[in-house]
Design a protein around this motif. Structure first.
Motif, PDB file in Angstrom:
ATOM      1  N   ARG A 214       1.103  -1.321  -0.247  1.00 51.24           N
ATOM      2  CA  ARG A 214      -0.361  -0.278  -0.280  1.00 51.24           C
ATOM      3  C   ARG A 214       0.768   0.965  -0.270  1.00 51.24           C
ATOM      4  O   ARG A 214       2.300   1.470   0.940  1.00 51.24           O
ATOM      5  N   HIS A 231      -4.345 -12.256   9.206  1.00 49.56           N
ATOM      6  CA  HIS A 231      -5.091 -10.991   8.902  1.00 49.56           C
ATOM      7  C   HIS A 231      -6.927 -11.469   8.910  1.00 49.56           C
ATOM      8  O   HIS A 231      -7.575 -10.075   8.623  1.00 49.56           O
ATOM      9  N   SER A 304     -10.122 -11.054   2.293  1.00 47.77           N
ATOM     10  CA  SER A 304     -10.282 -10.610   3.267  1.00 47.77           C
ATOM     11  C   SER A 304      -9.040 -10.022   4.130  1.00 47.77           C
ATOM     12  O   SER A 304      -9.284  -9.287   5.166  1.00 47.77           O
ATOM     13  N   LEU A 307      -7.851  -7.168   2.923  1.00 49.35           N
ATOM     14  CA  LEU A 307      -9.187  -5.940   3.075  1.00 49.35           C
ATOM     15  C   LEU A 307      -8.487  -5.889   4.537  1.00 49.35           C
ATOM     16  O   LEU A 307      -9.213  -4.025   4.771  1.00 49.35           O
ATOM     17  N   THR A 308      -8.396  -6.562   5.690  1.00 49.16           N
ATOM     18  CA  THR A 308      -8.198  -6.072   7.054  1.00 49.16           C
ATOM     19  C   THR A 308      -7.151  -5.761   7.335  1.00 49.16           C
ATOM     20  O   THR A 308      -6.858  -4.194   7.550  1.00 49.16           O
ATOM     21  N   LEU A 310      -5.632  -3.441   4.478  1.00 52.47           N
ATOM     22  CA  LEU A 310      -6.175  -2.123   3.853  1.00 52.47           C
ATOM     23  C   LEU A 310      -7.238  -1.156   4.132  1.00 52.47           C
ATOM     24  O   LEU A 310      -6.642   0.137   4.490  1.00 52.47           O
ATOM     25  N   ASP A 311      -7.458  -1.943   5.241  1.00 55.23           N
ATOM     26  CA  ASP A 311      -8.314  -1.422   6.074  1.00 55.23           C
ATOM     27  C   ASP A 311      -7.756  -0.485   7.487  1.00 55.23           C
ATOM     28  O   ASP A 311      -7.802   0.605   8.301  1.00 55.23           O
ATOM     29  N   ALA A 312      -6.005  -1.077   7.859  1.00 56.06           N
ATOM     30  CA  ALA A 312      -5.638  -0.426   8.752  1.00 56.06           C
ATOM     31  C   ALA A 312      -5.143   0.491   8.891  1.00 56.06           C
ATOM     32  O   ALA A 312      -4.967   1.821   7.071  1.00 56.06           O
ATOM     33  N   GLU A 314      -2.825   3.706   8.617  1.00 56.09           N
ATOM     34  CA  GLU A 314      -0.996   3.921   7.605  1.00 56.09           C
ATOM     35  C   GLU A 314      -0.352   4.710   9.277  1.00 56.09           C
ATOM     36  O   GLU A 314      -0.848   5.137  10.066  1.00 56.09           O
TER      37      GLU A 314
END
Length: 339
Positions: A214, A231, A304, A307-308, A310-312, A314
């Motif tokens: 990311r 994750h 999944s 996605l976990t 990427l949702d965390a 930065e």
């Protein structure tokens, strides 16, 4: 610990910006020889820019790279004869026939007469199911056939490393499976594959290791199973069972089960992947009439897990060049990741 002689690619502190925006931001990456390593992440994560720098197609702003022992900035010409690639923008003229494309690429990339021989091209066309399409123009090939042709062209000169960027994008499921089979065959023959993909099922099926990116940085790395374990959401098993409330204590005692709840006769069980097998075995042991017809299982997967990640939120990646050990809980891993 993997030695540098076991690595096809080594990257330390790679940086590349466009218009003041960092696309690759202090990336550290190791690709073990003879394995399939996947770069995954959302659009704009820096995956394509990374592989373009590795091939000498783009010049990074900073950082050190070694690809098969060579520096892509200084040794691009030598490296092209050792690396086969298929990039997002790969295309051929519509009227160019399959046999003409093979002859053209064999001549352009040949390191010696034997390597670039017509026989090598014929063997690859047969291997990837294109022998009967030698006279067909590129535009007359199906999507799966076109992608397999790109693999043939990438392999003509026996590369030690193959870089594939969105190889199966836009293909139907049958064509995608054909290409997956071809990539798996490359690995079985000892070729190193660096795969850039948005298809998480593809990465899970093919890759020995994956690197989740990311904003030009590594979020985490390891085998697909390791990323899922760290994750992804829990596995969920749901089924209808008369007298469900009375059975909850027995279900909760099963290995791998974390929670078990009942809403009327509907039982929902959450746990690790082991719990699925143990719940199933417990139901079967109760007798054939106890096995529910509506059993549903939701298994955590790489999608999944990503996605976990990427949702965390930065965060500051820490000192440039710092790496975290991923995959091997001891001291280091096959893939180094920026912390």
């Amino acid at each position: 610990m993997t030695s540098t002689t076991d690595l096809a690619v080594t990257v330390r502190g790679l940086r590349k910006s466009y218009g003041g925006r960092a696309v690759v931001d202090g990336l550290d990456l190791d690709v073990p020889a003879g394995q399939v390593v996947g770069l995954i992440g959302a659009n704009g994560a820096g995956k394509t820019t990374t592989v373009e720098c590795l091939q000498g197609l783009r010049r990074p702003d900073a950082g050190e790279m070694r690809v098969l022992g060579l520096d892509p900035r200084r040794d691009a010409a030598r490296l092209r004869r050792l690396v086969g690639s298929q990039l997002q923008s790969s295309a051929l003229p519509d009227r160019l026939r399959v046999r003409e494309a093979v002859a053209l690429f064999a001549e352009a990339g040949s390191r010696d007469p034997a390597t670039g021989s017509a026989r090598r091209g014929d063997d690859l066309l047969a291997q990837f199911g294109l022998a009967e399409r030698r006279r067909s123009p590129f535009a007359g090939l199906s999507g799966g056939e076109q992608q397999r042709l790109f693999l043939v062209l990438a392999l003509l000169n026996r590369p030690r490393l193959v870089i594939l960027d969105e190889l199966t994008q836009g293909l139907d499921p049958a064509a995608r499976r054909e290409v997956w089979s071809a990539v798996a065959q490359l690995r079985d023959e000892g070729t190193t594959v660096l795969l850039v993909t948005h298809e998480l099922a593809e990465a899970e099926a093919l890759c020995d290791h994956v690197v989740a990116m990311r904003s030009g940085r590594v979020l985490d790395a390891g085998s697909p199973a390791e990323l899922v374990a760290r994750h992804a959401a829990r596995a969920t098993t749901a089924f209808t069972l008369p007298g469900a409330a009375d059975a909850l204590a027995a279900v909760r005692a099963l290995p791998g089960v974390r929670t078990a709840t009942a809403q009327g006769d509907l039982v929902t069980v959450e746990g690790d992947r082991r719990s699925i097998a143990h719940v199933g075995a417990w139901l079967v042991a109760r007798g054939p009439d106890a096995v529910p017809a509506d059993l549903r299982v939701d298994v955590p997967d790489l999608e999944s897990a990503l996605l976990t990640l990427l949702d965390a939120p930065e965060h500051d990646p820490g000192p440039a060049g710092a790496t975290s050990a991923v995959g091997d809980p001891a001291t280091s891993s096959l893939i180094g990741a920026t912390s």
